[in-house]
Motif scaffolding. Structure first.
Motif, PDB file in Angstrom:
ATOM      1  N   LYS A 180       0.835  -1.204   0.000  1.00  0.00           N
ATOM      2  CA  LYS A 180       0.000   0.000   0.000  1.00  0.00           C
ATOM      3  C   LYS A 180       0.871   1.256   0.000  1.00  0.00           C
ATOM      4  N   PRO A 181       1.653   1.464  -1.077  1.00  0.00           N
ATOM      5  CA  PRO A 181       2.538   2.628  -1.121  1.00  0.00           C
ATOM      6  C   PRO A 181       1.789   3.955  -1.089  1.00  0.00           C
ATOM      7  N   LEU A 182       0.562   3.980  -1.666  1.00  0.00           N
ATOM      8  CA  LEU A 182      -0.219   5.223  -1.665  1.00  0.00           C
ATOM      9  C   LEU A 182      -0.626   5.603  -0.246  1.00  0.00           C
ATOM     10  N   LEU A 183      -1.084   4.620   0.524  1.00  0.00           N
ATOM     11  CA  LEU A 183      -1.472   4.876   1.907  1.00  0.00           C
ATOM     12  C   LEU A 183      -0.267   5.372   2.706  1.00  0.00           C
ATOM     13  N   LEU A 184       0.868   4.710   2.517  1.00  0.00           N
ATOM     14  CA  LEU A 184       2.087   5.111   3.212  1.00  0.00           C
ATOM     15  C   LEU A 184       2.451   6.553   2.864  1.00  0.00           C
TER      16      LEU A 184
ATOM     17  N   VAL B  27       0.539   8.998   1.696  1.00  0.00           N
ATOM     18  CA  VAL B  27      -0.434   9.957   2.232  1.00  0.00           C
ATOM     19  C   VAL B  27      -0.228  10.174   3.727  1.00  0.00           C
ATOM     20  N   MET B  28      -0.003   9.105   4.472  1.00  0.00           N
ATOM     21  CA  MET B  28       0.153   9.221   5.913  1.00  0.00           C
ATOM     22  C   MET B  28       1.429   9.967   6.282  1.00  0.00           C
ATOM     23  N   LEU B  29       2.516   9.663   5.603  1.00  0.00           N
ATOM     24  CA  LEU B  29       3.763  10.357   5.902  1.00  0.00           C
ATOM     25  C   LEU B  29       3.691  11.813   5.457  1.00  0.00           C
ATOM     26  N   ALA B  30       2.983  12.059   4.362  1.00  0.00           N
ATOM     27  CA  ALA B  30       2.790  13.442   3.921  1.00  0.00           C
ATOM     28  C   ALA B  30       1.967  14.213   4.940  1.00  0.00           C
ATOM     29  N   ALA B  31       0.938  13.566   5.490  1.00  0.00           N
ATOM     30  CA  ALA B  31       0.115  14.216   6.513  1.00  0.00           C
ATOM     31  C   ALA B  31       0.949  14.551   7.745  1.00  0.00           C
ATOM     32  N   LEU B  32       1.895  13.661   8.050  1.00  0.00           N
ATOM     33  CA  LEU B  32       2.760  13.892   9.212  1.00  0.00           C
ATOM     34  C   LEU B  32       3.598  15.153   9.029  1.00  0.00           C
ATOM     35  N   VAL B  33       4.130  15.341   7.832  1.00  0.00           N
ATOM     36  CA  VAL B  33       4.992  16.505   7.612  1.00  0.00           C
ATOM     37  C   VAL B  33       4.209  17.784   7.342  1.00  0.00           C
ATOM     38  N   THR B  34       2.875  17.691   7.240  1.00  0.00           N
ATOM     39  CA  THR B  34       2.075  18.912   7.073  1.00  0.00           C
ATOM     40  C   THR B  34       1.800  19.607   8.398  1.00  0.00           C
TER      41      THR B  34
ATOM     42  N   SER C 290      -4.590  17.273  14.362  1.00  0.00           N
ATOM     43  CA  SER C 290      -3.629  16.420  15.061  1.00  0.00           C
ATOM     44  C   SER C 290      -4.309  15.192  15.666  1.00  0.00           C
ATOM     45  N   VAL C 291      -5.538  15.364  16.157  1.00  0.00           N
ATOM     46  CA  VAL C 291      -6.278  14.223  16.717  1.00  0.00           C
ATOM     47  C   VAL C 291      -6.553  13.190  15.629  1.00  0.00           C
ATOM     48  N   LEU C 292      -7.019  13.649  14.474  1.00  0.00           N
ATOM     49  CA  LEU C 292      -7.306  12.751  13.356  1.00  0.00           C
ATOM     50  C   LEU C 292      -6.035  12.042  12.893  1.00  0.00           C
ATOM     51  N   LEU C 293      -4.950  12.793  12.818  1.00  0.00           N
ATOM     52  CA  LEU C 293      -3.683  12.210  12.376  1.00  0.00           C
ATOM     53  C   LEU C 293      -3.165  11.185  13.378  1.00  0.00           C
ATOM     54  N   TRP C 294      -3.268  11.487  14.653  1.00  0.00           N
ATOM     55  CA  TRP C 294      -2.783  10.572  15.686  1.00  0.00           C
ATOM     56  C   TRP C 294      -3.504   9.228  15.609  1.00  0.00           C
ATOM     57  N   ILE C 295      -4.811   9.280  15.500  1.00  0.00           N
ATOM     58  CA  ILE C 295      -5.618   8.057  15.436  1.00  0.00           C
ATOM     59  C   ILE C 295      -5.272   7.252  14.181  1.00  0.00           C
ATOM     60  N   SER C 296      -5.212   7.931  13.039  1.00  0.00           N
ATOM     61  CA  SER C 296      -4.933   7.255  11.771  1.00  0.00           C
ATOM     62  C   SER C 296      -3.543   6.640  11.757  1.00  0.00           C
ATOM     63  N   PHE C 297      -2.561   7.399  12.219  1.00  0.00           N
ATOM     64  CA  PHE C 297      -1.182   6.922  12.207  1.00  0.00           C
ATOM     65  C   PHE C 297      -1.005   5.742  13.154  1.00  0.00           C
TER      66      PHE C 297
END
Length: 397
Positions: free
Chosen positions: A8-12, A14-21, A175-182
């Motif tokens: 799942k490279p796309l998921l990876l 997106v998630m890492l991109a969200a982290l750096v945003t 940040s809450v949404l990102l924490w849960i997803s990550f």
């Protein structure tokens, strides 16, 4: 889940991109609110600008500790802890009545952002090698730049309806949404055998000692750090340039700011395609030269008796957009030189560029004038020094 980078490279991505945003949202979403905050707290605009420069310092400290700790404890625990610190700080900021508390919490928020963000590129370095590192870093950097494209628009909307406080409530919700997803979706990338869960002060500095003992790495580090510092000089003074100096309406600010992002994204896309045939070092050189041309032109334009809005705008767009060729390729070059201490290497990149930005930004805040000469001069100096260092280091990349 252990092979998420393959399955799942796309998921990876997106998630890492969200982290750096995290940091783009923490900076860009409230740039237009800075004059409003100055009025709210009854302070000079230069004091509010410290909320930006202090963010650079806190982010650098978060990088300094987060990188080596991610080598010892794993990437994921450091990432989720950083996101939590970032979110809690964002929630507390709107509740403060004194600017001093705001400054402290901005530093804390930045520390959490740096703690989390530093793991993004090393997740990639754990799973990929060679040109694949440059490709994924560039893609994530490109996706990260979507945050500055939308952040000012979101910020302008929130400022209009909720005041400057609404911007920080948005950061908390994100940040809450990102924490849960990550926490649920991203596995640990560090090999279990390398996770010692132990680190001493000596070990902490030893990892940086290894990095700084490599001449190739150090030269490249400062080359891209000075180029990136020019961006943060612009970010610190963006509201002054467009809203105060040129008298642009707050509602128009996101579109002017977004032009920088659009060119950055376009050049990032071009970079991703060219990496199939060209080496990262070659593309890095093109980006450095493009930025230097913009910096020289800006240096001249701001010294006119009545600087042209069109020329200033165009120079800034090219200056910032060129980073689409600079950051991903420069980072990949450094990480590929130091795969055995990739966490510390990536942390050092963040530390250096943000400390430089803090120092230069603080100086500019202290010597703020009613014209654009300090900003234009500082941006030119950053890209000029960066290019000199790149010429020195090009035989290594």
């Amino acid at each position: 889940m252990l092979n998420i980078h393959k399955r799942k490279p796309l998921l990876l991505t997106v998630m890492l991109a969200a982290l750096v945003t995290l940091s783009p949202f923490a900076i860009d979403s409230y740039l237009a609110a800075m004059p409003m905050m100055a009025t709210f707290f009854g302070v000079h605009g230069s004091v509010i600008e410290l909320t930006i420069t202090l963010y650079f310092l806190g982010f650098a400290l978060g990088n300094f500790l987060g990188g080596p700790l991610s080598d010892s404890f794993g990437r994921k625990p450091i990432a989720v802890l950083g996101v939590a610190i970032y979110g809690i700080s964002a929630l507390l900021i709107p509740l403060c009545d004194h600017i001093e508390l705001i400054l402290i919490l901005r530093f804390t928020q930045a520390f959490g952002g740096g703690f989390a963000t530093v793991t993004s590129n090393v997740f990639i370095r754990d799973w990929f090698t060679g040109k694949e590192v440059a490709r994924f870093v560039t893609i994530i950097s490109m996706m990260m730049m979507l945050a500055p494209l939308f952040a000012p628009v979101i910020g302008a909307f929130l400022i209009e309806h909720q005041g400057w406080q609404g911007v920080f409530y948005f950061m908390f919700a994100f940040s809450v949404l990102l924490w849960i997803s990550f926490f649920i979706l991203i596995p640990e990338s560090r090999e279990k055998a390398l996770i010692t869960k132990k680190v001493s002060v000596k070990q902490l500095f030893e990892k940086y000692k290894i990095f700084f003992s490599d001449k190739q790495s150090v030269i490249m580090l400062f080359a891209i750090s000075f180029s990136m510092a020019g961006l943060y000089i612009f970010l610190t003074g963006a509201s002054f340039i467009y809203i105060e100096f040129f008298g642009v309406e707050t509602a128009s600010f996101p579109f002017l700011f977004g032009a920088n992002v659009v060119l950055n994204i376009l050049l990032s896309l071009v970079n991703t395609m060219l990496l199939k045939k060209k080496k990262p070092g070659f593309l890095l050189g093109i980006g450095m030269l493009l930025q230097l041309m913009a910096g020289v032109t800006l240096f001249i334009v701001v010294r006119q008796s009545a600087p042209s809005f069109e020329w200033v705008f165009a120079c800034i767009v090219v200056f910032v957009g060129s980073l689409g060729l600079i950051f991903g390729n420069g980072t990949a070059a450094i990480l590929n030189i130091n795969p055995h201490v990739s966490g510390s290497a990536n942390a050092t990149i963040g530390i250096t560029r943000f400390v430089l930005s803090f120092i230069i930004g603080s100086i500019m805040a202290l010597f703020r004038t009613d014209n654009l000469i300090p900003i234009g001069t500082a941006m030119f100096c950053c890209t000029f020094i960066g290019n000199i260092l790149y010429v020195w280091a090009r035989k290594y990349v």
